[in-house]
Design a protein around this motif. Sequence first.
Motif, PDB file in Angstrom:
ATOM      1  N   GLY A  86       0.846  -1.192   0.000  1.00 56.26           N
ATOM      2  CA  GLY A  86       0.000   0.000   0.000  1.00 56.26           C
ATOM      3  C   GLY A  86       0.876   1.234   0.000  1.00 56.26           C
ATOM      4  N   ASN A  87       0.262   2.392  -0.134  1.00 61.95           N
ATOM      5  CA  ASN A  87       1.001   3.661  -0.187  1.00 61.95           C
ATOM      6  C   ASN A  87       2.103   3.639  -1.242  1.00 61.95           C
ATOM      7  N   GLY A  88       1.775   3.098  -2.407  1.00 59.13           N
ATOM      8  CA  GLY A  88       2.744   3.049  -3.509  1.00 59.13           C
ATOM      9  C   GLY A  88       3.559   1.774  -3.555  1.00 59.13           C
ATOM     10  N   ARG A  89       3.548   0.997  -2.488  1.00 65.51           N
ATOM     11  CA  ARG A  89       4.301  -0.273  -2.452  1.00 65.51           C
ATOM     12  C   ARG A  89       3.342  -1.390  -2.842  1.00 65.51           C
ATOM     13  N   ARG A  90       3.775  -2.220  -3.823  1.00 63.09           N
ATOM     14  CA  ARG A  90       2.881  -3.264  -4.304  1.00 63.09           C
ATOM     15  C   ARG A  90       3.632  -4.526  -4.706  1.00 63.09           C
ATOM     16  N   GLY A 109      -1.922  -4.615  -6.694  1.00 56.45           N
ATOM     17  CA  GLY A 109      -1.409  -4.039  -5.449  1.00 56.45           C
ATOM     18  C   GLY A 109      -1.031  -5.092  -4.432  1.00 56.45           C
ATOM     19  N   ASP A 110      -2.039  -5.731  -3.828  1.00 56.20           N
ATOM     20  CA  ASP A 110      -1.765  -6.744  -2.808  1.00 56.20           C
ATOM     21  C   ASP A 110      -1.764  -8.165  -3.369  1.00 56.20           C
ATOM     22  N   ASP A 130       8.048  -0.242  -5.361  1.00 58.41           N
ATOM     23  CA  ASP A 130       7.701   0.983  -4.652  1.00 58.41           C
ATOM     24  C   ASP A 130       7.630   2.085  -5.693  1.00 58.41           C
ATOM     25  N   GLY A 131       6.427   2.588  -5.933  1.00 58.07           N
ATOM     26  CA  GLY A 131       6.231   3.553  -7.021  1.00 58.07           C
ATOM     27  C   GLY A 131       6.429   2.834  -8.340  1.00 58.07           C
TER      28      GLY A 131
END
Length: 146
Positions: A86-90, A109-110, A130-131
């Motif tokens: 989350g928050n750009g990390r996937r 994402g997840d 990340d991003g």
Amino acid sequence: MRRTRNTRREICTAFAVAGVSLAGCLGSDDNGEGAYTVDVIDREAGAVVADYHGHWHGDLPSIPVDGHRSLGAEFEAENGDPVPLGNGRRLDATAAASDGGAVGIDSHGDHVRLTGESAGGLSVVFQLVDGETVVWETGAIDAIVE
């Protein structure tokens, strides 16, 4: 006295063999990274099917042609802390090699969705992104499209 030396030698040899045997599980990653481990989860079964800590244990479930598999992942840092997505990390994945099999890969994402496009074997690499930057990736694991 002689028996004591042999016993010590045997014990030392046993520890040396055990150390070499464990080195495969305790050593660094195949790709030179030691920062993360990952459990891959078959979301349909709700169970860990494979884990990576420098090398793979387990297997990916087969992917049906014209069907899909949804795989999640739980990452852990070297210090044992979970790495939340989350928050750009996937989670992402890519096909590393193919022996006739092909999959479409979509990151959500997840989890990733692997869609079987043609029958055969292939290798998949899971990535922590990340991003737009791949922060870490696993070695390849075999997958079968059937």
